[in-house]
Design a protein around this motif. Structure first.
Motif, PDB file in Angstrom:
ATOM      1  N   GLU A  33       0.852  -1.182   0.000  1.00 46.03           N
ATOM      2  CA  GLU A  33       0.000   0.000   0.000  1.00 46.03           C
ATOM      3  C   GLU A  33       0.892   1.238   0.000  1.00 46.03           C
ATOM      4  N   ILE A  34       0.617   2.174  -0.885  1.00 46.56           N
ATOM      5  CA  ILE A  34       1.427   3.385  -1.005  1.00 46.56           C
ATOM      6  C   ILE A  34       0.564   4.610  -0.771  1.00 46.56           C
ATOM      7  N   ASP A  35       0.962   5.409   0.238  1.00 47.45           N
ATOM      8  CA  ASP A  35       0.319   6.687   0.537  1.00 47.45           C
ATOM      9  C   ASP A  35       1.395   7.771   0.468  1.00 47.45           C
ATOM     10  N   GLY A  36       0.996   9.035   0.526  1.00 50.98           N
ATOM     11  CA  GLY A  36       1.965  10.116   0.493  1.00 50.98           C
ATOM     12  C   GLY A  36       2.622  10.230  -0.863  1.00 50.98           C
ATOM     13  N   GLU A  37       3.929  10.586  -0.866  1.00 50.11           N
ATOM     14  CA  GLU A  37       4.675  10.755  -2.105  1.00 50.11           C
ATOM     15  C   GLU A  37       5.839   9.775  -2.137  1.00 50.11           C
ATOM     16  N   THR A  38       5.867   8.927  -3.112  1.00 49.99           N
ATOM     17  CA  THR A  38       6.917   7.918  -3.233  1.00 49.99           C
ATOM     18  C   THR A  38       7.491   7.936  -4.641  1.00 49.99           C
ATOM     19  N   LYS A  39       8.837   7.989  -4.707  1.00 51.64           N
ATOM     20  CA  LYS A  39       9.542   7.891  -5.981  1.00 51.64           C
ATOM     21  C   LYS A  39      10.442   6.663  -5.948  1.00 51.64           C
ATOM     22  N   ILE A  40      10.388   5.876  -6.996  1.00 53.36           N
ATOM     23  CA  ILE A  40      11.175   4.652  -7.067  1.00 53.36           C
ATOM     24  C   ILE A  40      11.890   4.592  -8.410  1.00 53.36           C
ATOM     25  N   ILE A  45       7.900  -5.524  -7.600  1.00 53.42           N
ATOM     26  CA  ILE A  45       7.239  -6.133  -6.444  1.00 53.42           C
ATOM     27  C   ILE A  45       6.872  -7.561  -6.820  1.00 53.42           C
ATOM     28  N   TRP A  46       7.355  -8.495  -6.021  1.00 59.70           N
ATOM     29  CA  TRP A  46       7.058  -9.903  -6.258  1.00 59.70           C
ATOM     30  C   TRP A  46       6.289 -10.453  -5.071  1.00 59.70           C
ATOM     31  N   SER A  47       5.123 -11.026  -5.321  1.00 61.55           N
ATOM     32  CA  SER A  47       4.307 -11.624  -4.277  1.00 61.55           C
ATOM     33  C   SER A  47       4.094 -13.094  -4.564  1.00 61.55           C
ATOM     34  N   VAL A  48       4.278 -13.919  -3.509  1.00 59.86           N
ATOM     35  CA  VAL A  48       4.003 -15.352  -3.631  1.00 59.86           C
ATOM     36  C   VAL A  48       2.783 -15.754  -2.802  1.00 59.86           C
ATOM     37  N   THR A  49       2.039 -14.769  -2.285  1.00 62.37           N
ATOM     38  CA  THR A  49       0.878 -15.055  -1.441  1.00 62.37           C
ATOM     39  C   THR A  49      -0.381 -15.261  -2.280  1.00 62.37           C
ATOM     40  N   LYS A  50      -1.426 -15.762  -1.623  1.00 64.09           N
ATOM     41  CA  LYS A  50      -2.632 -16.162  -2.339  1.00 64.09           C
ATOM     42  C   LYS A  50      -3.449 -14.987  -2.852  1.00 64.09           C
ATOM     43  N   ASP A  51      -3.607 -13.929  -2.030  1.00 64.83           N
ATOM     44  CA  ASP A  51      -4.473 -12.804  -2.397  1.00 64.83           C
ATOM     45  C   ASP A  51      -3.728 -11.476  -2.296  1.00 64.83           C
ATOM     46  N   PRO A  52      -2.759 -11.237  -3.137  1.00 66.02           N
ATOM     47  CA  PRO A  52      -2.003  -9.983  -3.055  1.00 66.02           C
ATOM     48  C   PRO A  52      -2.820  -8.775  -3.491  1.00 66.02           C
ATOM     49  N   GLN A  53      -2.480  -7.637  -2.884  1.00 67.82           N
ATOM     50  CA  GLN A  53      -3.115  -6.375  -3.259  1.00 67.82           C
ATOM     51  C   GLN A  53      -2.037  -5.328  -3.497  1.00 67.82           C
ATOM     52  N   PHE A  54      -2.185  -4.585  -4.546  1.00 71.79           N
ATOM     53  CA  PHE A  54      -1.319  -3.446  -4.825  1.00 71.79           C
ATOM     54  C   PHE A  54      -2.208  -2.206  -4.836  1.00 71.79           C
ATOM     55  N   LYS A  55      -2.131  -1.432  -3.715  1.00 71.78           N
ATOM     56  CA  LYS A  55      -3.042  -0.303  -3.537  1.00 71.78           C
ATOM     57  C   LYS A  55      -2.279   1.022  -3.499  1.00 71.78           C
ATOM     58  N   ALA A  61      -3.500 -10.770  -8.549  1.00 70.90           N
ATOM     59  CA  ALA A  61      -3.483  -9.593  -7.690  1.00 70.90           C
ATOM     60  C   ALA A  61      -4.634  -8.638  -7.973  1.00 70.90           C
ATOM     61  N   GLU A  62      -5.015  -7.893  -6.914  1.00 73.86           N
ATOM     62  CA  GLU A  62      -5.931  -6.768  -7.067  1.00 73.86           C
ATOM     63  C   GLU A  62      -5.110  -5.489  -7.189  1.00 73.86           C
ATOM     64  N   PHE A  63      -5.461  -4.655  -8.140  1.00 77.40           N
ATOM     65  CA  PHE A  63      -4.764  -3.379  -8.343  1.00 77.40           C
ATOM     66  C   PHE A  63      -5.772  -2.256  -8.255  1.00 77.40           C
ATOM     67  N   SER A  64      -5.474  -1.215  -7.430  1.00 79.40           N
ATOM     68  CA  SER A  64      -6.405  -0.095  -7.311  1.00 79.40           C
ATOM     69  C   SER A  64      -5.655   1.213  -7.093  1.00 79.40           C
ATOM     70  N   VAL A  65      -6.209   2.272  -7.665  1.00 76.03           N
ATOM     71  CA  VAL A  65      -5.695   3.633  -7.501  1.00 76.03           C
ATOM     72  C   VAL A  65      -6.830   4.473  -6.928  1.00 76.03           C
ATOM     73  N   SER A 100      -8.410  -7.845 -10.625  1.00 72.28           N
ATOM     74  CA  SER A 100      -9.246  -6.650 -10.690  1.00 72.28           C
ATOM     75  C   SER A 100      -8.343  -5.450 -10.928  1.00 72.28           C
ATOM     76  N   PHE A 101      -8.893  -4.449 -11.588  1.00 76.19           N
ATOM     77  CA  PHE A 101      -8.140  -3.239 -11.936  1.00 76.19           C
ATOM     78  C   PHE A 101      -9.099  -2.070 -11.803  1.00 76.19           C
ATOM     79  N   ASN A 102      -8.808  -1.147 -10.846  1.00 80.08           N
ATOM     80  CA  ASN A 102      -9.749  -0.072 -10.554  1.00 80.08           C
ATOM     81  C   ASN A 102      -9.037   1.274 -10.459  1.00 80.08           C
ATOM     82  N   VAL A 103      -9.500   2.237 -11.223  1.00 80.66           N
ATOM     83  CA  VAL A 103      -8.993   3.610 -11.159  1.00 80.66           C
ATOM     84  C   VAL A 103     -10.145   4.490 -10.706  1.00 80.66           C
ATOM     85  N   ASP A 104     -10.032   5.052  -9.479  1.00 79.65           N
ATOM     86  CA  ASP A 104     -11.138   5.796  -8.886  1.00 79.65           C
ATOM     87  C   ASP A 104     -11.238   7.219  -9.427  1.00 79.65           C
ATOM     88  N   ALA A 105     -12.301   7.892  -9.041  1.00 79.02           N
ATOM     89  CA  ALA A 105     -12.646   9.205  -9.585  1.00 79.02           C
ATOM     90  C   ALA A 105     -11.512  10.206  -9.414  1.00 79.02           C
TER      91      ALA A 105
END
Length: 460
Positions: free
Chosen positions: A231-238, A247-257, A283-287, A309-314
């Motif tokens: 989960e990413i909040d604030g300001e992040t530069k990578i 980002i590599w996930s080996v878990t059953k229900d990963p989320q990238f928020k 994975a679930e992906f949401s913005v 799932s892929f969701n881009v909010d208002a």
């Protein structure tokens, strides 16, 4: 595929250290345990009085306050070197908050005591440098052992110079559901997070550079994070200079928020595995609302993985751009996608499809977005060659290109100044049923390299 990082057993007997009296903690020593191998792409004294009831009440309150302040001090330690940091983390001493008083080199192993459940490391704008030999999951700070109580570790206001691709703080696979929180962190090194059965949370302002040259003798640059969800909040530069996924996930229900109002910039310097690679489950992906997100460089978003799932909010603004020869789809879908009111989404690539629907009947809904562009110079903008797709639009205008670099081949708008409201059912790239206004509007997916939709700024 990523090569296994096999761990050699390390037997290091740590020695008890006596800290300065200001630490208020005992010394302790622990025998090091060998780690399991890494798996495959794996407070003031108070005066009292007894003059009357009021005085007694006031005294009781003051004493309670004093006890609370004393307890707070007992739970904190100021550390100025590696040995003090080691004792603070290894001893069963009740220390939950560690304040850095100086820059510190991590020159050896520190095993977090299994009774510690919540840890805060306040960097006070100092620097933590990894100087121990790289390549060991028990060579620096780590948590290991079934029954470990660690649930969260919050690192903030700190610069980290990394050397080990097991990260500066390694959470082994047998320590599960740990939240690692990074707040106002500057990191340069081969990998920031190894916490495969936990979660990573970013807050405040963070600047992360994944590379193999921050410290002499560095491990090769790998992922930014191996963790269950992010989960990413604030300001992040990578910045990511590696062929491995970000980002590599080996878990059953990963989320990238990405949280509402967050600002995220990710620059990839090498092609290879995608930004988000989920191998244990899709994975679930949401913005979130009004977030601003930019992915730019040589990598796709999912590569060989998929989003369920892929969701881009208002009001969100999402830019995903890839150049170079990488031919994986930029985004692969294994479930529904929604682009919502006044959102922007640009997915552009030189090679490979911009968006591909794979192996499962899927819906894509464009709900009055500000602007959406799906574009591939050399492939289709949207491909569903292996399944069925129901796509709906409520938008001002749709423009279609059979060549992504020329003028639009066709444009479609609603009637009498109304929005274009349309739904199409496709099977293996071919339209089967169409409805809405205009009724006979069709996107020939196999021929379309660019799709743009949104407000009708031209007033057609």
């Amino acid at each position: 595929m990523k090569k296994s990082k096999m761990l050699k057993p390390i037997n290091v007997m740590t020695t008890s250290f006596l800290l300065a009296s200001s630490l208020l903690i005992p010394s302790a020593g622990f025998a090091e345990e060998p780690s399991t191998p890494k798996n495959e792409e794996s407070s003031n004294s108070q005066e009292s009085g007894v003059k009357n009831q009021e005085t007694r009440t006031q005294t009781t309150e003051t004493q309670s306050s004093g006890k609370a302040a004393a307890k707070m001090i007992e739970n904190e330690a100021v550390v100025n070197n590696f040995q003090e940091l080691k004792v603070a983390l290894e001893a069963d001493n009740g220390i939950t908050t560690i304040q850095l008083g100086q820059d510190i080199d991590i020159s050896g192993a520190i095993k977090i005591h299994p009774n510690k459940s919540e840890i805060v490391i306040e960097g006070n704008n100092h620097t933590l440098s990894e100087t121990a030999p790289a390549g060991s999951a028990v060579g620096g700070i780590y948590a290991h052992g079934i029954g470990h109580k660690l649930s969260s570790i919050h690192v903030k206001n700190l610069e980290i110079k990394g050397k080990n691709y097991y990260s500066p703080i390694t959470i082994h696979d047998d320590v599960k559901n740990v939240e690692q929180i990074f707040e106002n962190i500057s990191y340069s090194g081969p990998q920031l997070i190894w916490n495969r059965n936990g979660k990573a949370i970013f807050k405040g302002g963070n600047d992360i550079d994944i590379n193999n040259h921050a410290m002499p003798g560095s491990s090769p640059a790998h992922e930014m994070a191996e963790t269950g969800s992010v989960e990413i909040d604030g300001e992040t530069k990578i910045s990511h200079n590696s062929g491995y996924s970000l980002i590599w996930s080996v878990t059953k229900d990963p989320q990238f928020k990405i949280a509402p109002n967050a600002k995220v910039e990710i620059k990839t310097l090498q092609s290879g595995y995608g930004l988000f690679y989920a191998t244990g489950g899709h994975a679930e992906f949401s913005v979130g609302n009004n977030a601003k997100v930019t992915f730019d460089g040589a990598k796709g978003v999912t590569s060989a993985g998929m989003f369920k799932s892929f969701n881009v909010d208002a009001g969100a603004d999402v830019q995903m751009n890839r150049s170079g020869t990488d031919a994986y789809p930029m985004i692969s879908l294994y479930g529904p996608a929604q682009i919502n009111n006044q959102a922007k989404l640009h997915v552009t690539t030189e090679n490979g499809h911009a968006l591909e629907v794979e192996n499962k009947p899927t819906t894509i809904d464009f709900n009055t977005p500000e602007n959406v562009v799906l574009s591939s110079v050399n492939k289709q903008a949207l491909n569903n060659l292996s399944t069925s797709l129901t796509m709906s639009m409520d938008t001002g205008i749709v423009k279609l290109w059979t060549s992504a670099t020329d003028d639009p081949t066709n444009s479609h708008v609603g009637k009498s100044g109304d929005n274009l409201t349309w739904e199409g059912f496709y099977s293996y790239n071919v339209a089967k049923t169409l409805s809405g206004s205009p009724k006979h509007f069709n996107i020939e997916l196999a021929k379309t390299k660019k799709i743009e939709l949104g407000k009708d700024v031209d007033g057609q």
